[in-house]
Design a protein around this motif. Sequence first.
Motif, PDB file in Angstrom:
ATOM      1  N   LEU A  34       0.832  -1.199   0.000  1.00  0.00           N
ATOM      2  CA  LEU A  34       0.000   0.000   0.000  1.00  0.00           C
ATOM      3  C   LEU A  34       0.863   1.244   0.000  1.00  0.00           C
ATOM      4  CD1 LEU A  34      -0.026   1.505   3.033  1.00  0.00           C
ATOM      5  CD2 LEU A  34      -1.437  -0.457   3.611  1.00  0.00           C
ATOM      6  N   MET A  35       0.233   2.359  -0.362  1.00  0.00           N
ATOM      7  CA  MET A  35       0.871   3.668  -0.307  1.00  0.00           C
ATOM      8  C   MET A  35       0.096   4.523   0.694  1.00  0.00           C
ATOM      9  SD  MET A  35       3.459   5.299  -1.687  1.00  0.00           S
ATOM     10  CE  MET A  35       3.709   4.299  -3.169  1.00  0.00           C
ATOM     11  N   ALA A  36       0.833   5.275   1.494  1.00  0.00           N
ATOM     12  CA  ALA A  36       0.186   6.204   2.427  1.00  0.00           C
ATOM     13  C   ALA A  36       0.640   7.622   2.118  1.00  0.00           C
ATOM     14  CB  ALA A  36       0.528   5.846   3.868  1.00  0.00           C
ATOM     15  N   LEU A  37      -0.317   8.514   1.922  1.00  0.00           N
ATOM     16  CA  LEU A  37      -0.025   9.943   1.793  1.00  0.00           C
ATOM     17  C   LEU A  37      -0.246  10.563   3.167  1.00  0.00           C
ATOM     18  CD1 LEU A  37       0.522  12.606   0.251  1.00  0.00           C
ATOM     19  CD2 LEU A  37      -1.940  12.682  -0.258  1.00  0.00           C
ATOM     20  N   LEU A  38       0.851  10.999   3.783  1.00  0.00           N
ATOM     21  CA  LEU A  38       0.798  11.599   5.121  1.00  0.00           C
ATOM     22  C   LEU A  38       0.857  13.110   4.981  1.00  0.00           C
ATOM     23  CD1 LEU A  38       3.177   9.530   7.424  1.00  0.00           C
ATOM     24  CD2 LEU A  38       0.833  10.147   7.908  1.00  0.00           C
ATOM     25  N   VAL A  39      -0.215  13.784   5.339  1.00  0.00           N
ATOM     26  CA  VAL A  39      -0.266  15.248   5.217  1.00  0.00           C
ATOM     27  C   VAL A  39      -0.726  15.851   6.538  1.00  0.00           C
ATOM     28  CG1 VAL A  39      -0.456  15.791   2.767  1.00  0.00           C
ATOM     29  CG2 VAL A  39      -2.396  14.764   3.907  1.00  0.00           C
ATOM     30  N   SER A  40       0.207  16.536   7.205  1.00  0.00           N
ATOM     31  CA  SER A  40      -0.126  17.138   8.502  1.00  0.00           C
ATOM     32  C   SER A  40       0.550  18.492   8.618  1.00  0.00           C
ATOM     33  CB  SER A  40       0.329  16.213   9.638  1.00  0.00           C
ATOM     34  OG  SER A  40       1.741  16.158   9.689  1.00  0.00           O
ATOM     35  N   GLY A  41       0.473  19.092   9.803  1.00  0.00           N
ATOM     36  CA  GLY A  41       1.064  20.398  10.012  1.00  0.00           C
ATOM     37  C   GLY A  41       2.560  20.425   9.770  1.00  0.00           C
ATOM     38  N   GLY A  42       3.254  19.370  10.158  1.00  0.00           N
ATOM     39  CA  GLY A  42       4.712  19.354  10.033  1.00  0.00           C
ATOM     40  C   GLY A  42       5.257  18.370   9.028  1.00  0.00           C
ATOM     41  N   HIS A  43       4.393  17.551   8.421  1.00  0.00           N
ATOM     42  CA  HIS A  43       4.876  16.495   7.528  1.00  0.00           C
ATOM     43  C   HIS A  43       4.038  16.385   6.257  1.00  0.00           C
ATOM     44  CE1 HIS A  43       6.501  15.374  11.468  1.00  0.00           C
ATOM     45  NE2 HIS A  43       7.455  14.726  10.814  1.00  0.00           N
ATOM     46  N   THR A  44       4.717  16.176   5.139  1.00  0.00           N
ATOM     47  CA  THR A  44       4.061  15.766   3.903  1.00  0.00           C
ATOM     48  C   THR A  44       4.960  14.683   3.323  1.00  0.00           C
ATOM     49  OG1 THR A  44       3.130  17.971   3.529  1.00  0.00           O
ATOM     50  CG2 THR A  44       3.189  16.486   1.647  1.00  0.00           C
ATOM     51  N   GLU A  45       4.482  13.452   3.347  1.00  0.00           N
ATOM     52  CA  GLU A  45       5.301  12.304   2.952  1.00  0.00           C
ATOM     53  C   GLU A  45       4.480  11.283   2.188  1.00  0.00           C
ATOM     54  OE1 GLU A  45       8.215  12.279   6.926  1.00  0.00           O
ATOM     55  OE2 GLU A  45       6.626  10.785   6.722  1.00  0.00           O
ATOM     56  N   LEU A  46       5.149  10.567   1.287  1.00  0.00           N
ATOM     57  CA  LEU A  46       4.577   9.380   0.665  1.00  0.00           C
ATOM     58  C   LEU A  46       5.322   8.183   1.242  1.00  0.00           C
ATOM     59  CD1 LEU A  46       4.124  10.550  -3.031  1.00  0.00           C
ATOM     60  CD2 LEU A  46       2.313   9.628  -1.555  1.00  0.00           C
ATOM     61  N   VAL A  47       4.572   7.266   1.824  1.00  0.00           N
ATOM     62  CA  VAL A  47       5.169   6.120   2.526  1.00  0.00           C
ATOM     63  C   VAL A  47       4.679   4.819   1.901  1.00  0.00           C
ATOM     64  CG1 VAL A  47       5.505   5.007   4.762  1.00  0.00           C
ATOM     65  CG2 VAL A  47       5.190   7.493   4.649  1.00  0.00           C
TER      66      VAL A  47
END
Length: 338
Positions: free
Chosen positions: A134-147
């Motif tokens: 799976l792919m996770a798009l992490l989007v928050s105040g301090g992080h933008t990541e594809l995991v």
Amino acid sequence: MEKKEIYIIAIESSCDETSVAVVKNGNDILSNIVASQINSHKRFGGVVPEVASRHHVEQIIQCMSLAIDEANITVSDLSAVAVTYGPGLVGSLLIGITAAKSFAWANDLPLIPVNHMAGHIYAARFVEEMTFPLMALLVSGGHTELVYMTEHGEFEVIGETRDDAAGEAYDKVGRVLGLTYPSGKEIDELAHKGQDNYHFPRGMIKEDNFDFSFSGLKSSVINLVHNAKQREEVLCDVDLAASFQQSVIDVLVDKTIRACKVYDVKQLIVAGGVAANKGLRDTLKIELAKELPNVTLVVPPISLCGDNAAMIGAAGFVEYQKQHVSDWHLNAKPSLTL
């Protein structure tokens, strides 16, 4: 032999939310207490670390007591204590870690360290079971990541922001527009009333990688607003919000779908505070159905997108199964990565 139920009490205090939850078997929320500090930080336009730490000290014990009562269990039913140990504000993290250590030691329970960002991903487990890869798009105040994940507890960061995270850009643009902190929800609401008439840049959208950059976009909005004020021009706030948000969404969606294609995943998880954004949710749903109809989109409910302890309990359950237990020397790691 009857299977033993696993009850984990989880503690989250990485930033400005004091939260304690009881999670059963990794996917059943029995309680999820969240004491928000937003009203205390609003007047400063952002989180003040010292103020956040003091609030955690005041709230943590009561939150733990409420979580156990609401879960309708006793301390003797608990299997482990999970706690966020990073990333986050060091003072805030230490309050949660100290409470978790004390509780675990006093009740002879194993102590499970949990990465806050892993917690955001595992919030999806309350909606649907994870399907790998799976792919996770992490989007928050301090992080933008594809995991990228091939199994439980295994994380490969394939793309991340090189400067401002998406959530940071929202808050900084919101400040320029005169909105209250945190301004992500308000910008999202304004954006649905306006049009993309200012055509801001789409940072790094054409580059052959999965990294992000939102600093240039933020600067473009700020410069436009400041220059208009100097010339006494009136800008349209709803169009500003719509144009800014469309730029963020275009980049996030484009790179996420490209990553899903390259890594041939079965599931896409969108997590973190910005995952509550309606524009992002709607666009991803439409584009994923069009480009990758066989990939399942999983987005946690809005109540689980922000910082909360239930997600830490879900991630903690995986660590518990892998027997990743900490000793009493567990310390805060404010710059922890996946």
